[in-house]
Motif scaffolding. Structure first.
Motif, PDB file in Angstrom:
ATOM      1  N   ARG A   1       0.867  -1.265   0.060  1.00 54.16           N
ATOM      2  CA  ARG A   1       0.038  -0.113   0.039  1.00 54.16           C
ATOM      3  C   ARG A   1       0.885   1.189   0.041  1.00 54.16           C
ATOM      4  N   ASP A   2       2.108   1.059   0.168  1.00 58.47           N
ATOM      5  CA  ASP A   2       3.048   2.137   0.082  1.00 58.47           C
ATOM      6  C   ASP A   2       3.046   3.014  -1.366  1.00 58.47           C
ATOM      7  N   PRO A   3       2.684   4.317  -1.451  1.00 58.20           N
ATOM      8  CA  PRO A   3       2.785   4.626  -2.773  1.00 58.20           C
ATOM      9  C   PRO A   3       4.014   4.687  -3.618  1.00 58.20           C
ATOM     10  N   ASN A   4       5.007   4.628  -2.834  1.00 56.11           N
ATOM     11  CA  ASN A   4       6.503   4.417  -3.462  1.00 56.11           C
ATOM     12  C   ASN A   4       6.845   3.026  -3.936  1.00 56.11           C
ATOM     13  N   VAL A   5       5.963   2.155  -3.770  1.00 57.68           N
ATOM     14  CA  VAL A   5       6.151   0.646  -3.967  1.00 57.68           C
ATOM     15  C   VAL A   5       5.543   0.176  -5.274  1.00 57.68           C
ATOM     16  N   CYS A   6       6.432  -0.402  -6.130  1.00 60.52           N
ATOM     17  CA  CYS A   6       5.863  -0.790  -7.506  1.00 60.52           C
ATOM     18  C   CYS A   6       5.833  -2.362  -7.407  1.00 60.52           C
ATOM     19  N   ILE A   7       4.863  -2.827  -8.514  1.00 56.08           N
ATOM     20  CA  ILE A   7       4.959  -4.295  -8.590  1.00 56.08           C
ATOM     21  C   ILE A   7       5.788  -4.643  -9.811  1.00 56.08           C
ATOM     22  N   LEU A   8       6.450  -5.751  -9.571  1.00 57.01           N
ATOM     23  CA  LEU A   8       7.329  -6.160 -10.575  1.00 57.01           C
ATOM     24  C   LEU A   8       7.082  -7.850 -10.917  1.00 57.01           C
ATOM     25  N   TRP A   9       6.578  -8.299 -11.947  1.00 55.64           N
ATOM     26  CA  TRP A   9       6.148  -9.656 -12.380  1.00 55.64           C
ATOM     27  C   TRP A   9       7.493 -10.242 -13.212  1.00 55.64           C
ATOM     28  N   GLU A  10       8.009 -11.321 -12.312  1.00 53.95           N
ATOM     29  CA  GLU A  10       9.044 -11.949 -12.592  1.00 53.95           C
ATOM     30  C   GLU A  10       8.718 -13.296 -13.183  1.00 53.95           C
ATOM     31  N   SER A  11       9.694 -13.914 -14.016  1.00 60.89           N
ATOM     32  CA  SER A  11       9.436 -15.447 -14.239  1.00 60.89           C
ATOM     33  C   SER A  11      10.055 -16.273 -13.753  1.00 60.89           C
ATOM     34  N   PHE A  12       9.778 -17.678 -13.545  1.00 63.37           N
ATOM     35  CA  PHE A  12      10.556 -18.553 -12.896  1.00 63.37           C
ATOM     36  C   PHE A  12      10.319 -19.933 -13.331  1.00 63.37           C
ATOM     37  N   THR A  13      11.140 -20.713 -13.494  1.00 68.11           N
ATOM     38  CA  THR A  13      11.159 -22.019 -13.860  1.00 68.11           C
ATOM     39  C   THR A  13      11.054 -23.020 -12.812  1.00 68.11           C
ATOM     40  N   THR A  14      10.207 -24.182 -12.904  1.00 67.36           N
ATOM     41  CA  THR A  14      10.095 -25.532 -12.002  1.00 67.36           C
ATOM     42  C   THR A  14      10.137 -26.564 -12.905  1.00 67.36           C
ATOM     43  N   SER A  15      10.779 -27.619 -11.988  1.00 73.00           N
ATOM     44  CA  SER A  15      10.784 -29.102 -12.759  1.00 73.00           C
ATOM     45  C   SER A  15       9.423 -29.889 -12.321  1.00 73.00           C
ATOM     46  N   VAL A  16       8.862 -30.245 -13.578  1.00 74.05           N
ATOM     47  CA  VAL A  16       7.446 -30.902 -13.289  1.00 74.05           C
ATOM     48  C   VAL A  16       7.379 -32.246 -13.832  1.00 74.05           C
ATOM     49  N   LYS A  17       6.621 -33.188 -13.484  1.00 71.11           N
ATOM     50  CA  LYS A  17       6.419 -34.552 -14.148  1.00 71.11           C
ATOM     51  C   LYS A  17       5.242 -34.505 -14.780  1.00 71.11           C
ATOM     52  N   GLU A  18       5.257 -34.817 -16.191  1.00 64.89           N
ATOM     53  CA  GLU A  18       4.239 -34.911 -16.947  1.00 64.89           C
ATOM     54  C   GLU A  18       3.922 -36.058 -17.721  1.00 64.89           C
ATOM     55  N   SER A  19       2.835 -36.391 -18.167  1.00 63.01           N
ATOM     56  CA  SER A  19       2.411 -37.972 -18.806  1.00 63.01           C
ATOM     57  C   SER A  19       2.527 -37.610 -20.351  1.00 63.01           C
ATOM     58  N   TYR A  20       2.639 -38.640 -20.877  1.00 62.91           N
ATOM     59  CA  TYR A  20       2.460 -38.245 -22.370  1.00 62.91           C
ATOM     60  C   TYR A  20       2.284 -39.593 -22.935  1.00 62.91           C
ATOM     61  N   GLN A  21       1.669 -39.942 -24.311  1.00 67.24           N
ATOM     62  CA  GLN A  21       1.553 -41.404 -24.838  1.00 67.24           C
ATOM     63  C   GLN A  21       2.514 -41.622 -25.424  1.00 67.24           C
ATOM     64  N   HIS A  22       3.196 -42.948 -25.291  1.00 67.67           N
ATOM     65  CA  HIS A  22       4.605 -43.142 -25.897  1.00 67.67           C
ATOM     66  C   HIS A  22       4.215 -44.554 -26.632  1.00 67.67           C
TER      67      HIS A  22
END
Length: 199
Positions: free
Chosen positions: A26-47
């Motif tokens: 709520r501080d008027p001198n504070v700004c919002i920054l959106w930053e990206s990050f990566t995570t390792s996930v386990k996904e399924s697929y048809q082999h």
């Protein structure tokens, strides 16, 4: 007994909570920054795989058996990298973080004053200029009476300036003590919340 993995997870969460709560959104001198990050996930697929079967040959006159190939699919799993975004708070341009607050930054030092806005100094009594380094000029006195009046005026200004400096120092000490008390209460609140989550 908590495992080593759970302890590490709790430590990481506490660090993230501390980073996210260090600045007040709520501080008027504070700004919002959106930053990206990566995570390792386990996904399924048809082999696909080749299914081989031993079946009678198509010619009924032979007693031989033939191999037949058929492509089928099975569900398999693999590691993948997922990109996500998170919100981070930081001081707006022209401000920097100090004691969990965003304070203005002045390129030049305010010699006899304080920084009240980005590159803007508020000078003390008797000082002027962009960096409060130039003293006020007074007309030269033409008589003994005017000399005494000028000296009296200068002494009054010095006394007022000294008193104002002491008042500002007392206010800064009170603000620092209040910030420290608020910070301790905030840490205790976070610790209590973390304890309830662990239970």
């Amino acid at each position: 007994m908590p495992t080593m993995r759970s302890v590490i997870v709790l430590q990481i969460l506490s660090v993230l909570i501390g980073l996210s709560c260090s600045l007040n959104p709520r501080d008027p001198n504070v700004c919002i920054l959106w930053e990206s990050f990566t995570t390792s996930v386990k996904e399924s697929y048809q082999h696909p795989y080749d299914q081989v079967t031993d079946e009678p040959c198509a010619d009924p006159r032979t007693s031989y058996r033939c191999l037949h190939h058929r492509i089928t699919y099975k569900t398999a799993y693999r590691q993948a990298v997922k990109t996500d975004y998170r919100k981070r708070y930081q001081c707006c341009p022209g401000f920097y973080e100090s004691r969990d607050k965003c304070v203005p930054r002045c390129t030049k030092e305010c010699v006899h004053g304080r920084c009240v806005a980005p590159d803007r100094c508020q000078c003390e009594g008797g000082w002027r200029g962009d960096d409060c380094s130039s003293g006020m000029t007074f007309p030269l006195p033409h008589s003994r009476h005017s000399v005494c009046s000028s000296l009296s005026l200068t002494q009054t200004q010095l006394t007022f300036t000294k008193k104002k400096q002491e008042e500002e120092q007392d206010e800064e000490v009170e603000e620092e003590e209040e910030e420290e008390r608020n910070k301790q209460r905030h840490e205790m609140k976070q610790f209590s919340s973390s304890s309830r989550d662990c239970t």
